[in-house]
Scaffold this motif. Structure first.
Motif, PDB file in Angstrom:
ATOM      1  N   GLY A 186     -40.988-106.792  10.404  1.00  0.00           N
ATOM      2  CA  GLY A 186     -40.678-105.753  10.899  1.00  0.00           C
ATOM      3  C   GLY A 186     -39.457-105.057  10.119  1.00  0.00           C
ATOM      4  O   GLY A 186     -38.312-104.434  10.627  1.00  0.00           O
ATOM      5  N   ASN A 222     -27.747-100.056  13.749  1.00  0.00           N
ATOM      6  CA  ASN A 222     -28.454-101.034  14.254  1.00  0.00           C
ATOM      7  C   ASN A 222     -28.466-101.788  12.430  1.00  0.00           C
ATOM      8  O   ASN A 222     -29.055-103.466  12.444  1.00  0.00           O
ATOM      9  CB  ASN A 222     -29.668-100.973  14.238  1.00  0.00           C
ATOM     10  CG  ASN A 222     -30.704-102.108  14.001  1.00  0.00           C
ATOM     11  OD1 ASN A 222     -31.039-102.345  15.000  1.00  0.00           O
ATOM     12  ND2 ASN A 222     -31.453-101.497  13.669  1.00  0.00           N
ATOM     13  N   ARG A 223     -28.685-101.066  11.328  1.00  0.00           N
ATOM     14  CA  ARG A 223     -28.804-101.826   9.876  1.00  0.00           C
ATOM     15  C   ARG A 223     -27.812-102.479   9.258  1.00  0.00           C
ATOM     16  O   ARG A 223     -27.537-104.032   9.194  1.00  0.00           O
ATOM     17  CB  ARG A 223     -28.633-100.207   8.939  1.00  0.00           C
ATOM     18  CG  ARG A 223     -29.527-101.405   7.240  1.00  0.00           C
ATOM     19  CD  ARG A 223     -30.659-101.893   7.497  1.00  0.00           C
ATOM     20  NE  ARG A 223     -30.999-103.099   5.947  1.00  0.00           N
ATOM     21  CZ  ARG A 223     -32.262-103.177   6.341  1.00  0.00           C
ATOM     22  NH1 ARG A 223     -32.572-103.594   7.184  1.00  0.00           N
ATOM     23  NH2 ARG A 223     -31.991-103.731   5.461  1.00  0.00           N
ATOM     24  N   ASP A 234     -44.918-106.745   7.767  1.00  0.00           N
ATOM     25  CA  ASP A 234     -44.355-104.984   8.898  1.00  0.00           C
ATOM     26  C   ASP A 234     -46.027-105.168   8.632  1.00  0.00           C
ATOM     27  O   ASP A 234     -46.797-106.133   8.067  1.00  0.00           O
ATOM     28  CB  ASP A 234     -43.431-104.214   7.860  1.00  0.00           C
ATOM     29  CG  ASP A 234     -43.236-103.231   8.371  1.00  0.00           C
ATOM     30  OD1 ASP A 234     -41.785-103.528   8.748  1.00  0.00           O
ATOM     31  OD2 ASP A 234     -44.146-102.536   9.068  1.00  0.00           O
ATOM     32  N   SER A 235     -46.000-104.857  10.027  1.00  0.00           N
ATOM     33  CA  SER A 235     -47.449-104.225  10.500  1.00  0.00           C
ATOM     34  C   SER A 235     -47.857-103.228   9.351  1.00  0.00           C
ATOM     35  O   SER A 235     -49.231-102.400   9.682  1.00  0.00           O
ATOM     36  CB  SER A 235     -47.627-103.961  11.835  1.00  0.00           C
ATOM     37  OG  SER A 235     -46.657-103.093  12.933  1.00  0.00           O
ATOM     38  N   ASP A 264     -48.308-108.655  12.021  1.00  0.00           N
ATOM     39  CA  ASP A 264     -47.610-108.293  13.669  1.00  0.00           C
ATOM     40  C   ASP A 264     -46.936-109.157  14.440  1.00  0.00           C
ATOM     41  O   ASP A 264     -47.840-110.210  14.693  1.00  0.00           O
ATOM     42  CB  ASP A 264     -49.442-107.835  14.221  1.00  0.00           C
ATOM     43  CG  ASP A 264     -48.795-107.182  15.182  1.00  0.00           C
ATOM     44  OD1 ASP A 264     -47.773-107.484  16.217  1.00  0.00           O
ATOM     45  OD2 ASP A 264     -49.122-105.634  15.227  1.00  0.00           O
ATOM     46  N   LEU A 265     -46.459-108.417  15.171  1.00  0.00           N
ATOM     47  CA  LEU A 265     -44.854-109.887  16.325  1.00  0.00           C
ATOM     48  C   LEU A 265     -45.679-109.711  17.201  1.00  0.00           C
ATOM     49  O   LEU A 265     -45.584-111.129  17.527  1.00  0.00           O
ATOM     50  CB  LEU A 265     -43.966-108.090  15.833  1.00  0.00           C
ATOM     51  CG  LEU A 265     -42.759-109.742  17.128  1.00  0.00           C
ATOM     52  CD1 LEU A 265     -42.147-110.390  16.363  1.00  0.00           C
ATOM     53  CD2 LEU A 265     -41.398-108.141  17.384  1.00  0.00           C
ATOM     54  N   TYR A 318     -36.906 -94.129  10.106  1.00  0.00           N
ATOM     55  CA  TYR A 318     -35.793 -94.773   9.845  1.00  0.00           C
ATOM     56  C   TYR A 318     -35.094 -95.155   8.758  1.00  0.00           C
ATOM     57  O   TYR A 318     -33.911 -94.520   7.682  1.00  0.00           O
ATOM     58  CB  TYR A 318     -35.918 -96.252  10.229  1.00  0.00           C
ATOM     59  CG  TYR A 318     -35.090 -97.406  10.166  1.00  0.00           C
ATOM     60  CD1 TYR A 318     -34.320 -97.566  11.241  1.00  0.00           C
ATOM     61  CD2 TYR A 318     -34.222 -98.547   9.620  1.00  0.00           C
ATOM     62  CE1 TYR A 318     -32.957 -98.036  11.767  1.00  0.00           C
ATOM     63  CE2 TYR A 318     -34.126 -99.352   9.631  1.00  0.00           C
ATOM     64  CZ  TYR A 318     -32.543 -99.469  10.471  1.00  0.00           C
ATOM     65  OH  TYR A 318     -32.252-100.075  10.819  1.00  0.00           O
ATOM     66  N   VAL A 377     -35.443-107.394  14.253  1.00  0.00           N
ATOM     67  CA  VAL A 377     -34.435-105.975  14.745  1.00  0.00           C
ATOM     68  C   VAL A 377     -35.644-104.712  14.541  1.00  0.00           C
ATOM     69  O   VAL A 377     -35.874-103.943  14.075  1.00  0.00           O
ATOM     70  CB  VAL A 377     -33.488-106.421  13.148  1.00  0.00           C
ATOM     71  CG1 VAL A 377     -32.399-105.735  13.866  1.00  0.00           C
ATOM     72  CG2 VAL A 377     -32.767-107.496  13.354  1.00  0.00           C
ATOM     73  N   GLY A 381     -38.744-102.943   7.976  1.00  0.00           N
ATOM     74  CA  GLY A 381     -38.581-101.919   7.386  1.00  0.00           C
ATOM     75  C   GLY A 381     -39.031-101.362   5.785  1.00  0.00           C
ATOM     76  O   GLY A 381     -39.716-102.517   4.939  1.00  0.00           O
ATOM     77  N   ALA A 409     -41.087 -96.513  10.180  1.00  0.00           N
ATOM     78  CA  ALA A 409     -40.253 -96.600   9.028  1.00  0.00           C
ATOM     79  C   ALA A 409     -39.640 -96.009   8.615  1.00  0.00           C
ATOM     80  O   ALA A 409     -38.565 -96.253   7.707  1.00  0.00           O
ATOM     81  CB  ALA A 409     -41.450 -98.041   8.481  1.00  0.00           C
TER      82      ALA A 409
HETATM   83  C1  LIG Z   1     -36.648 -98.636  13.102  1.00  0.00           C
HETATM   84  S1  LIG Z   1     -37.970-100.222  11.800  1.00  0.00           S
HETATM   85  C2  LIG Z   1     -37.007-101.367  11.506  1.00  0.00           C
HETATM   86  C3  LIG Z   1     -36.179-102.361   9.972  1.00  0.00           C
HETATM   87  C4  LIG Z   1     -34.939-103.099  10.355  1.00  0.00           C
HETATM   88  N1  LIG Z   1     -36.560-104.250  10.949  1.00  0.00           N
HETATM   89  C5  LIG Z   1     -34.069-103.028  10.552  1.00  0.00           C
HETATM   90  O1  LIG Z   1     -33.955-102.921  11.997  1.00  0.00           O
HETATM   91  O2  LIG Z   1     -33.566-102.374   9.492  1.00  0.00           O
HETATM   92  C6  LIG Z   1     -39.090-101.135  12.941  1.00  0.00           C
HETATM   93  C7  LIG Z   1     -40.431-101.699  11.968  1.00  0.00           C
HETATM   94  O3  LIG Z   1     -40.560-102.416  12.481  1.00  0.00           O
HETATM   95  C8  LIG Z   1     -42.262-102.271  12.103  1.00  0.00           C
HETATM   96  N2  LIG Z   1     -43.241-102.563  13.370  1.00  0.00           N
HETATM   97  C9  LIG Z   1     -43.388-101.855  14.440  1.00  0.00           C
HETATM   98  N3  LIG Z   1     -44.463-102.851  15.392  1.00  0.00           N
HETATM   99  C10 LIG Z   1     -44.030-103.751  14.512  1.00  0.00           C
HETATM  100  C11 LIG Z   1     -44.935-105.236  15.142  1.00  0.00           C
HETATM  101  N4  LIG Z   1     -46.000-105.523  16.804  1.00  0.00           N
HETATM  102  N5  LIG Z   1     -45.050-106.497  13.786  1.00  0.00           N
HETATM  103  C12 LIG Z   1     -44.341-106.086  12.569  1.00  0.00           C
HETATM  104  N6  LIG Z   1     -44.221-104.924  12.289  1.00  0.00           N
HETATM  105  C13 LIG Z   1     -43.849-103.818  13.422  1.00  0.00           C
HETATM  106  C14 LIG Z   1     -42.714-100.431  11.817  1.00  0.00           C
HETATM  107  O4  LIG Z   1     -43.550-100.110  10.813  1.00  0.00           O
HETATM  108  C15 LIG Z   1     -40.770-100.264  10.894  1.00  0.00           C
HETATM  109  O5  LIG Z   1     -40.858-101.056   9.574  1.00  0.00           O
END
Ligand SMILES: C[S@@+](CC[C@H](N)C(=O)[O-])C[C@H]1O[C@@H](n2cnc3c(N)ncnc32)[C@H](O)[C@@H]1O
Length: 259
Positions: free
Chosen positions: A74, A51-52, A100-101, A124-125, A17, A150, A76, A14
């Motif tokens: 997730g 991506n954003r 978010d996790s 958690d996803l 990113y 995403v 962020g 997080a």
């Molecule tokens: C690269 S950031 C993406 C943020 C936002 N989704 C975007 O694309 O702009 C990835 C996020 O996913 C979270 N994450 C990773 N694995 C996860 C899971 N299994 N369940 C929920 N969140 C998760 C991380 O903590 C982080 O905040």
């Protein structure tokens, strides 16, 4: 193994990113990870921005399709514009649940994002049923939900990433949408792939890069919206918007739960 984001010594996905996007929330370990990443993988910042841009366009498309409740899994660290700002431009009453996790993300989300109709929860996803059943989330499962997950599925390194998406899909009402992006093994030069994986293996979230075919399979049972599964910057681009960068390294798309 999942490492903690709060020890200050471990880079977190997080914060890395957030730093790539020019945000303010990062520690030395995150900046060091980005320095190495950028020295060997020079397009990584453009890729994060592209991506954003996909997140913001996908959220708007779902709101314009009439969806009024959103689940950003997730999500962020908070940044602006964020999902609730985009969808509330279309529908000021839209409900948004950020998930978010990473406990730090949840603390920041609660502090900066939460307001009437917007809530941040830990989840958690890999446990979609718990997210959907959350009393705090207060989602109406009989009506369509716009799910954004995403740039998250490549942090699920086990073989069963597709099963988590399938369980989510099966629990959603027809007309729901799932937007996702994923780093693609087919379009990243081998050396960049190896350096990226090495850096993330020491972070809170190791990465598993999947092939185009494997990413396409994540949409099984969903109707892919046009233009299908494409590089994130090519998904319904809007010239002149905040993050127009090109990025062949990640593919994205939106799937709709059939009626
Ligand atoms: C690269 S950031 C993406 C943020 C936002 N989704 C975007 O694309 O702009 C990835 C996020 O996913 C979270 N994450 C990773 N694995 C996860 C899971 N299994 N369940 C929920 N969140 C998760 C991380 O903590 C982080 O905040």
């Amino acid at each position: 193994m999942t490492r903690s984001s709060i020890d200050g010594q471990t880079a977190s996905s997080a914060r890395v990113y957030n730093y790539l996007l020019g945000g303010p929330e990062h520690f030395h370990a995150d900046r060091e990870a980005v320095r190495i990443l950028m020295s060997r993988f020079p397009t990584v910042q453009a890729s994060a921005k592209a991506n954003r841009g996909f997140v913001l366009r996908a959220a708007r498309v779902m709101a314009e399709a009439g969806i009024t409740q959103f689940l950003d899994i997730g999500c962020g660290l908070p940044m602006s514009p964020n999902t609730h700002e985009v969808v509330r431009e279309v529908n000021p009453d839209a409900r948004v649940v950020y998930v978010d996790s990473d406990p730090i993300v949840v603390v920041y989300g609660r502090a900066w994002l939460d307001r009437p109709g917007v809530v941040t929860i830990a989840g958690d996803l890999r446990e979609p049923e718990a997210i959907l059943a959350s009393q705090e989330a207060a989602l109406d499962l009989t009506r369509p939900i716009g799910v954004l997950t995403v740039a998250v599925l490549h942090f699920i390194v086990e073989n069963d990433a597709g099963q988590h998406v399938a369980r989510l899909r099966d629990a959603l009402a027809p007309g729901s949408h799932i937007a996702l992006t994923h780093v693609c093994a087919d379009t990243i030069p081998r050396e960049e792939l190896e350096v990226g994986q090495a850096i993330y293996s020491r972070s809170t979230h190791p990465v598993r890069v999947r092939t185009r075919q494997e990413i396409r399979a994540l949409f099984d049972g969903l109707e892919l919206l046009e233009p299908g599964l494409v590089p994130v910057a090519d998904w319904r681009p809007v010239p002149g918007t905040l993050f127009p960068e090109s990025a062949p390294e990640a593919l994205g798309g939106i799937g709709r739960v059939p009626h």
